[in-house]
Design an enzyme around this catalytic site. Structure first.
Site, PDB file in Angstrom:
ATOM      1  N   CYS B  67       0.827  -1.210   0.000  1.00 46.34           N
ATOM      2  CA  CYS B  67       0.000   0.000   0.000  1.00 46.34           C
ATOM      3  C   CYS B  67       0.864   1.264   0.000  1.00 46.34           C
ATOM      4  O   CYS B  67       2.082   1.208   0.079  1.00 46.34           O
ATOM      5  CB  CYS B  67      -0.908  -0.004   1.226  1.00 46.34           C
ATOM      6  SG  CYS B  67       0.012   0.098   2.779  1.00 46.34           S
ATOM      7  N   ALA B  70       3.228   1.685   2.870  1.00 48.05           N
ATOM      8  CA  ALA B  70       4.448   0.889   2.670  1.00 48.05           C
ATOM      9  C   ALA B  70       5.411   1.630   1.751  1.00 48.05           C
ATOM     10  O   ALA B  70       6.625   1.592   1.939  1.00 48.05           O
ATOM     11  CB  ALA B  70       4.103  -0.482   2.099  1.00 48.05           C
ATOM     12  N   ARG B 101      13.086  -4.028   6.401  1.00 50.84           N
ATOM     13  CA  ARG B 101      13.578  -3.725   5.057  1.00 50.84           C
ATOM     14  C   ARG B 101      15.092  -3.653   4.961  1.00 50.84           C
ATOM     15  O   ARG B 101      15.642  -3.472   3.894  1.00 50.84           O
ATOM     16  CB  ARG B 101      12.925  -2.458   4.505  1.00 50.84           C
ATOM     17  CG  ARG B 101      12.857  -2.518   2.990  1.00 50.84           C
ATOM     18  CD  ARG B 101      11.822  -1.646   2.363  1.00 50.84           C
ATOM     19  NE  ARG B 101      11.866  -1.825   0.928  1.00 50.84           N
ATOM     20  CZ  ARG B 101      12.597  -1.081   0.095  1.00 50.84           C
ATOM     21  NH1 ARG B 101      13.311  -0.083   0.549  1.00 50.84           N
ATOM     22  NH2 ARG B 101      12.596  -1.329  -1.202  1.00 50.84           N
ATOM     23  N   HIS B 201       5.172   6.278  -2.845  1.00 53.75           N
ATOM     24  CA  HIS B 201       6.458   6.873  -3.226  1.00 53.75           C
ATOM     25  C   HIS B 201       6.234   8.307  -3.693  1.00 53.75           C
ATOM     26  O   HIS B 201       6.948   9.225  -3.295  1.00 53.75           O
ATOM     27  CB  HIS B 201       7.109   6.100  -4.377  1.00 53.75           C
ATOM     28  CG  HIS B 201       7.274   4.633  -4.130  1.00 53.75           C
ATOM     29  ND1 HIS B 201       7.072   3.697  -5.115  1.00 53.75           N
ATOM     30  CD2 HIS B 201       7.600   3.935  -3.019  1.00 53.75           C
ATOM     31  CE1 HIS B 201       7.287   2.486  -4.621  1.00 53.75           C
ATOM     32  NE2 HIS B 201       7.611   2.607  -3.355  1.00 53.75           N
TER      33      HIS B 201
END
Lengths: 518, 500
Positions: B67, B70, B101, B201
């Site tokens: 999503c 994220a 991550r 992003h």
């Protein structure tokens, strides 16, 4: 250049070399770094009682909590039923997270679908997502049951699962008689153990109370069976197998509800089993007739157990029984409920655990421990430590409630070894950090995230809990039953001996104590 | 060796097309129509891969996507090490993305560095009902008190924030004023926005633009003296140290890296980036937005590069050098020459073990195309690839520079399709994520996680290539794969053997 094809340096070696160290030192200039003396001062300040006071005064900020959200528990419970696909209604990213989280712990696939709601669904509701989603899942993954739960998005906009599933069936997404139990699992209420509870209750309610008005309610015809519920448990694979062995040794007829011990431990033999094992749907329905239900985790089944009791069964809740007395209590209760005796073989296993404890207790006796984790796990671990003569000092559960606090305090008050222990419900691992600095202990027991505490405070971490991402396969061994107690004992002892060895291994300095026999 | 390598391109194309048709049969009609647009067999010479992308995932299919949260917290913002990132909303999002991550960094965690802390407002029912702004105000005060050396705060919105009408921008402005202009960045990355990580992003990039660049103006910081050779690494998240094994090459060729976005990055580096002479962009997908913005606003050119595998590294070093004078161009040649013995040794050791092995990829960001060259350097062939959250410009780059004719292309692949494709094509290696790893290993197919590098890495740069090659070899050639079938059940496949 340090790297070579002959001896490939991994990240933990590569960057230690002078080339990288110089590069990183030069990089600092661009980072607007803090004065190292100031960093050191603040670091030391965070270890003080003064900092602890400020830390415990927090009202809004949570730092490093030891809990996850409801739908994770719902997914965990749902896959414990035969051929069941968990379907989480709401945003899709959540499902990617649950699947990753479970896979990282179990090192297993974790299958689950989302209704992939986006902005338009936020405005108009997610009915179409439910209808299309159920149809797609049903056709693609051929489940025997689809168990629906919700993300917080669907909860905030108020989607009505019961009505949505009914409409989906009317629109032919799945056959009218296909089982689609559901549970509302808002992430802003409770934690993953609440979600486990809600999902399990939702599934039992579906089968027992007339499948959302589409079938007659089941009439209970009591039989001799005993239902068994494990609760949300990172050791589900090892534990449920151990429990089955015990039940079979005793000759108890049983149904394990939400038995996910197979689906989280499938073989590598060339075939991917999306579904494996699990409580059959018939067993789930027929579980209503059992004479009683035992839950191994009171706070994972706070709603499920009263629901079962309302159907006329005797219900009994334990708090993650670990060690001798808790296992004794569990077996005696099981015996009483089922009318079956406890076989000699289990008595011998008990004797072996006691034997091991007598062999080793000198190394544990009087050692101070901090524990954190889910409320039942904390309780069970504390009880076992008290049996070993160890002294729990801090017991912390982010998702522990007031009732848990009181019950745990009573446990500690009942033992000479629990007198110096405090219980912390609703606190997080940043609180624990302050506790470990201001009231140090010898060992810390917790999940993988405890390694940050181990690094910061130097308290050796014994990994017991969920999730454990950075050690492999421990979930395959039980921590319940006398044999499980043995596993926990060995795990604690290994850490203690490793620490003694570490402290005594300097050649010519400390190695006079580097004993070959301990 | 796989069956596929013995077939002609035409045969492969026909087989792949048939495979797509077969796979689509499982779907209800409406879904089949939608999914058909995301699957294709690449034809060389085409300008893109012939698939639709960046569209909504279909409910119930087991998409692999995440999503917007994220994409913002997990990818872009989370690695900025000296800022505190609040997962604003219920506890789960921050919990599941906590430390997973592998964005490496150097700093004193919890004191002046905060990457691997999980800070959340842990919303309760009352916060949903009455709104979370008051809690957020108090929470920022508590951060200031407990983490006095933090250099800034970001607020990473989870789903409820946008649904309950909280005004996190107003809170951010007010608290910033209260704390002497402290950088506090509200990010509207609620998980229901957009169709994948990708919009996260973009939103995160825009938040840098609006709340950092616009706040400071181009003439404020930095305090260092500029040089003609200042560059910024954009879109490298330092997974397993990737940005470090890249940075070292850039510095060796004579450039000066003034910022890393965002792995091991800091607020000061973000602020300094408008002073760069060139932005070099690794993950185009997640950071092209801010690169374009800096080009328009500050006139900074940007160039894409690829530091996976020696062929692409050399190509990229020369491409980057082409923006500078002879000193840098010579520097690039010097670097290539310096590492050639390492490259030769790695290829000599691993290529014979990997030659002709086939790979299927399904990853995010830049990797579905960027790693192809590294596999080819090892003699391996990528026979299928696709993007979790790519856009058409990703597929264009893939078609024009990376994939071969007849490669199977799949966009927003789901669990079912991936299993069918792998089952049919029998690659020697699958590269994808944690959710896929164990599925394929159960099937007896070697696998590497290509998001986290399977807890290994770095894979970027020459140093990383050695690790990459070692890892691919250990995956493909592990003796374990010969044990998958119990000997009493192991029925040889005569056709497969004949093809070898």
């Amino acid at each position: 250049m340090a790297q070579s094809a002959e001896h490939v340096l991994d990240h933990f070696e590569l960057f230690r070399g002078p080339e990288y160290q110089q590069m990183l030192a030069k990089k600092k200039a661009f980072e607007n770094p803090r004065d190292p003396a100031e960093v050191e001062r603040v670091k030391e300040w965070t270890k003080t009682p003064e900092y602890r006071e400020k830390n415990f005064a927090r009202e809004a900020l949570t730092i490093n909590p030891a809990k996850a959200c409801q739908p994770l528990g719902a997914v965990f419970a749902s896959v414990g039923f035969e051929g069941t696909l968990p379907f989480v209604h709401g945003s899709q990213g959540c499902v990617a997270y649950y699947r990753s989280h479970l896979s990282r712990h179990f090192k297993e696939p974790s299958s689950c679908v989302s209704s992939s709601m986006t902005e338009d669904a936020a405005v108009f509701g997610g009915l179409n997502n439910m209808v299309d989603g159920l149809a797609n899942s049903y056709n693609m993954y051929k489940p025997k049951m689809i168990a629906v739960s919700t993300t917080c998005m669907a909860e905030v906009i108020g989607d009505d699962l019961n009505a949505f599933i009914k409409t989906s069936k009317e629109k032919g997404a799945v056959p009218a008689d296909f089982d689609v139990p559901f549970a509302h699992t808002p992430a802003f209420v409770g934690s993953h153990i609440t979600g486990y509870d809600n999902a399990l209750k939702g599934i039992l309610e579906h089968f027992w109370d007339g499948k959302a008005g589409t079938a007659p309610k089941l009439e209970r015809k009591p039989n001799d069976k005993v239902n068994f519920i494990g609760g949300f448990d990172g050791y589900t694979v090892g534990n449920l197998r151990e429990i089955k062995r015990i039940l079979e040794l005793m000759g108890v007829e049983y149904t394990i509800l939400a038995d996910n011990s197979e689906v989280f431990d499938t073989p590598t033999d060339g075939e991917f089993r999306m579904y494996d094992g699990g409580t059959t749907l018939d067993e789930a329905a027929n579980a209503v007739h059992a004479k009683g239900t035992i839950s191994m985790q009171q706070w994972s089944t706070e709603k499920t157990l009263p629901f079962i009791a309302d159907h006329g069964q005797d219900v009994l809740a334990f708090n993650y029984p670990m060690g001798v007395s808790a296992t004794d209590d569990f077996l005696m209760a099981l015996s009483l409920l089922s009318g079956k005796g406890i076989p000699e073989e289990l008595a011998r296993e008990r004797g072996r655990l006691v034997d091991a404890m007598t062999d080793s207790s000198a190394h544990i006796h009087g050692k101070k421990f901090a524990i954190y984790g889910d409320p039942d796990l904390c309780y069970g671990l504390a009880a076992f430590l008290l049996e070993l003569g160890a002294e729990p000092i801090h017991v912390l559960s982010t998702n522990g409630n007031k009732a848990w606090e009181e019950k745990t305090k009573a446990l500690l008050a009942g033992s000479t070894f629990g007198q110096d222990c405090n219980v912390y419900p609703g606190r997080d691992l940043w609180h624990m950090r302050s506790l470990l600095f201001t009231e140090p202990v010898d060992y810390l027991i917790g999940n993988t995230y405890g390694k940050y505490l181990e690094r910061d405070t130097g308290t050796p971490l014994i990994r017991i809990g969920f999730p454990v991402f950075d050690r492999h396969h421990h979930h395959r061994s039980p921590v319940w039953g006398y044999q499980g107690g043995m596993n926990v004992l060995v795990k604690i002892l290994d850490k203690i001996f490793d620490e003694i060895d570490k402290k005594t291994s300097l050649l010519g300095k400390t190695d006079y104590s580097f004993d070959i026999i301990r | 060796m796989s069956l596929v390598t013995t077939q002609s391109a035409a045969e492969i194309r026909a087989r792949n097309k048939e495979l797509i048709e077969e796979t689509l049969k499982v779907y209800p009609e409406k879904t089949a129509k939608r999914r058909a647009k995301h699957l294709n067999v690449h034809e060389s010479g085409k300008s893109d891969c012939g698939v639709k992308s960046n569209l909504k995932s279909i409910p119930g299919v087991m998409t692999i996507r995440g999503c917007a949260y994220a994409g913002s917290k997990g990818v872009v913002w989370g690695p900025i090490k000296d800022m505190v990132h609040i997962s604003h909303g219920p506890v789960g999002c921050g919990q599941y993305s906590w430390g997973s991550r592998r964005n490496y960094y150097v700093g004193t965690t919890g004191i002046d560095t905060f990457v691997t802390l999980q800070l959340t407002s842990d919303f309760q029912e009352k916060d949903i009902v009455f709104g979370g702004d008051k809690k957020l105000i108090k929470l920022i005060d508590e951060i200031q008190e407990l983490f006095p050396l933090n250099n800034g705060i970001t607020i990473q919105s989870e789903c409820p924030i946008g649904l309950i009408g909280d005004d996190i921008e107003a809170v951010s402005r007010a608290k910033s004023n209260e704390y002497d202009g402290k950088t506090i960045v509200p990010v509207r990355c609620e998980g229901f926005r957009g169709v994948s990580q990708s919009l996260g992003h973009h939103i995160a990039n825009d938040a840098v633009r609006d709340w950092i660049f616009d706040k400071n103006g181009p003439d404020s910081k930095p305090e260092f003296e500029s040089t003609p050779y200042d560059v910024a690494i954009i879109g490298d998240y330092n997974i397993g140290g990737d940005a470090w094994s890249s940075r070292i090459l850039l510095e060796e060729m004579g450039l000066r890296v003034i910022a890393q976005w965002s792995g091991d990055g800091s607020l000061a580096e973000l602020e300094a980036t408008p002073k760069a002479k060139l932005n070099i962009l690794h993950c185009y997908r997640s950071m092209n937005y801010i690169s374009r913005h800096m080009e328009e606003k500050f006139g900074i050119p940007w160039c894409e590069y690829n530091f996976f595998g020696p062929s692409k590294i050399a190509e990229s070093l020369r491409k980057i050098a082409s923006f500078f004078d002879d000193k840098i161009k010579e520097g690039a040649e010097r670097v290539i020459e310096k590492y050639q013995p390492l490259v030769n040794a790695v290829i000599a050791k691993y290529r014979p073990r990997l030659q002709g092995k086939t790979v299927m990829l399904f990853v995010g960001g830049l990797r579905p195309r960027h790693v192809i060259g590294a596999y080819e350097d090892l003699g391996m062939e990528v026979i299928g690839t696709g993007y979790e959250f790519g856009h058409n410009d990703d597929y264009q780059r893939t078609a024009q520079h990376y994939v071969k004719d007849s490669t199977l292309i799949y966009d927003d692949l789901n669990g079912y399709e991936f299993e069918r494709f792998v089952e049919k094509l029998q690659p020697d290696l699958v590269g994808s994520g944690i959710k896929e790893k164990y599925v394929f290993q159960k099937m007896g197919v070697p696998f590497r996680q290509m998001h986290s590098w399977d807890y290994s890495g770095p894979y970027h740069g020459y140093d990383g290539f050695a690790i990459f090659a070692r890892d691919m070899d250990m995956a493909v050639n592990s003796p374990i794969w010969k044990k998958v079938k119990a000997p009493w059940k192991d029925v040889p496949k005569p056709k497969l053997l004949a093809a070898e």
